[in-house]
Scaffold this motif. Sequence first.
Motif, PDB file in Angstrom:
ATOM      1  N   ALA A 199      57.727  38.286   6.727  1.00 26.90           N
ATOM      2  CA  ALA A 199      57.600  37.870   8.137  1.00 26.90           C
ATOM      3  C   ALA A 199      57.935  36.749   8.423  1.00 26.90           C
ATOM      4  O   ALA A 199      58.442  36.745  10.190  1.00 26.90           O
ATOM      5  CB  ALA A 199      56.647  39.204   8.283  1.00 26.90           C
ATOM      6  N   ARG A 200      57.238  35.998   8.112  1.00 26.96           N
ATOM      7  CA  ARG A 200      56.800  34.683   8.970  1.00 26.96           C
ATOM      8  C   ARG A 200      58.515  34.681   9.190  1.00 26.96           C
ATOM      9  O   ARG A 200      58.445  33.413  10.240  1.00 26.96           O
ATOM     10  CB  ARG A 200      56.082  33.528   8.335  1.00 26.96           C
ATOM     11  N   ARG A 234      61.074  36.034   9.450  1.00 26.65           N
ATOM     12  CA  ARG A 234      61.718  36.408  10.656  1.00 26.65           C
ATOM     13  C   ARG A 234      61.735  36.435  11.752  1.00 26.65           C
ATOM     14  O   ARG A 234      62.054  37.225  12.694  1.00 26.65           O
ATOM     15  CB  ARG A 234      62.175  37.866   9.884  1.00 26.65           C
ATOM     16  N   TYR A 274      57.715  36.721  12.761  1.00 25.12           N
ATOM     17  CA  TYR A 274      56.738  37.359  13.658  1.00 25.12           C
ATOM     18  C   TYR A 274      55.664  36.559  13.083  1.00 25.12           C
ATOM     19  O   TYR A 274      55.101  36.233  11.857  1.00 25.12           O
ATOM     20  CB  TYR A 274      57.319  38.917  12.200  1.00 25.12           C
ATOM     21  N   GLN A 275      54.772  37.565  13.186  1.00 26.66           N
ATOM     22  CA  GLN A 275      52.867  36.798  13.430  1.00 26.66           C
ATOM     23  C   GLN A 275      52.670  37.931  12.641  1.00 26.66           C
ATOM     24  O   GLN A 275      51.407  37.269  12.093  1.00 26.66           O
ATOM     25  CB  GLN A 275      52.220  36.784  14.601  1.00 26.66           C
ATOM     26  N   SER A 276      52.791  39.460  11.643  1.00 27.96           N
ATOM     27  CA  SER A 276      51.964  40.042  11.472  1.00 27.96           C
ATOM     28  C   SER A 276      52.952  41.009  10.295  1.00 27.96           C
ATOM     29  O   SER A 276      54.538  41.077  10.743  1.00 27.96           O
ATOM     30  CB  SER A 276      50.698  40.670  12.211  1.00 27.96           C
ATOM     31  N   GLU A 330      53.763  44.247  12.982  1.00 33.65           N
ATOM     32  CA  GLU A 330      54.781  43.850  13.907  1.00 33.65           C
ATOM     33  C   GLU A 330      56.357  43.625  13.444  1.00 33.65           C
ATOM     34  O   GLU A 330      58.039  43.524  14.199  1.00 33.65           O
ATOM     35  CB  GLU A 330      54.552  42.649  14.858  1.00 33.65           C
ATOM     36  N   ALA A 331      56.527  43.531  12.067  1.00 40.66           N
ATOM     37  CA  ALA A 331      57.693  42.625  11.154  1.00 40.66           C
ATOM     38  C   ALA A 331      58.549  44.174  11.192  1.00 40.66           C
ATOM     39  O   ALA A 331      59.458  44.306  10.583  1.00 40.66           O
ATOM     40  CB  ALA A 331      57.584  42.053   9.773  1.00 40.66           C
TER      41      ALA A 331
END
Length: 314
Positions: free
Chosen positions: A114-115, A117, A119-121, A124-125
């Motif tokens: 996720a990170r 890409r 995103y923070q969660s 969210e991803a």
Amino acid sequence: MSRKTPLLVARDPADWTNAFPQRHFATRHALSEHRLLQLDRLIELARSMPGDRIEYNGNQAQHGVAPEKQPVVDLAPAEIVERIETAGAWMVLKRVESDPAYKALLDEVLGGVARQRGYQSLHEAGFDDIEGYIFISSARSTTPFHFDAEENLFVQIKGHKFFHIFDNDDRALVSDEDLEINPARHRNIAYKEEFEERAVVYEMDAGDGMFTPHLWPHWVRTGDSYSISMAITWKSAPVIRMNKLLAANGLMRNLGLPQAAPGRRPAWDAAKVALYSASRAVIEPLRRSEGMRRMLRGLVFGQKANYFYKTRQT
């Protein structure tokens, strides 16, 4: 999510933007020495899993084998893992996220993705309904031709594996009916040798992996030593909706009411998704025990839905 170095990366970082989630691509990972993925810990895990979370058979199946001809193996699950070098067996431990340690590992891997890409969660991803499947196979084992109803980061932990994947849009390989989600039918789908000229083959050793998109047909074979692999899966919102529709179509086909493929009747598709969601909301609380899951599968889809019990005296 923590800010550690990611446990899994794309070989080409641009694939997170240019290929994901529509196309398959190669990855690398740092999971091969993780304590949860060693044989001694997997023996413990096999002993702890409910019966319908373990599936196994003999490893001599061919990639086009009919479900009723799957070879069997007369060993207990933990014994198969313990003897995997000589057992002549193929096994999958399903839904390992039910064990808190494995859930934490899956979340850590996907958190790093996720990170990457941006995103923070996890939510969210689009990483919802996260599940884990661990495959433990003797040498020269085959997982027959099938598809998975999840998005999947597949990682090779030990041994050598060949992953043959095929274009999901090629209806000469897999029909719209084949792609319906139908627990009354075994997951294996018909295979012809001429399909192989259309395959993309990923050859993987420990530390290698790949992203497998939703519903892409594939079959898998191991090399000359035993293999441990893991599928880290999730369902994004579009996948969850599509799965509900495919499951509704599969259920209606069982009732003698075959449906048009998704997208051909959008308003009716939406109605089926809503009806399926309402019915699952009622049934889901009843599925918390293995006995109830088995009974409900049998009532709704027939006893063939419990095919994975065929090797056990239960």
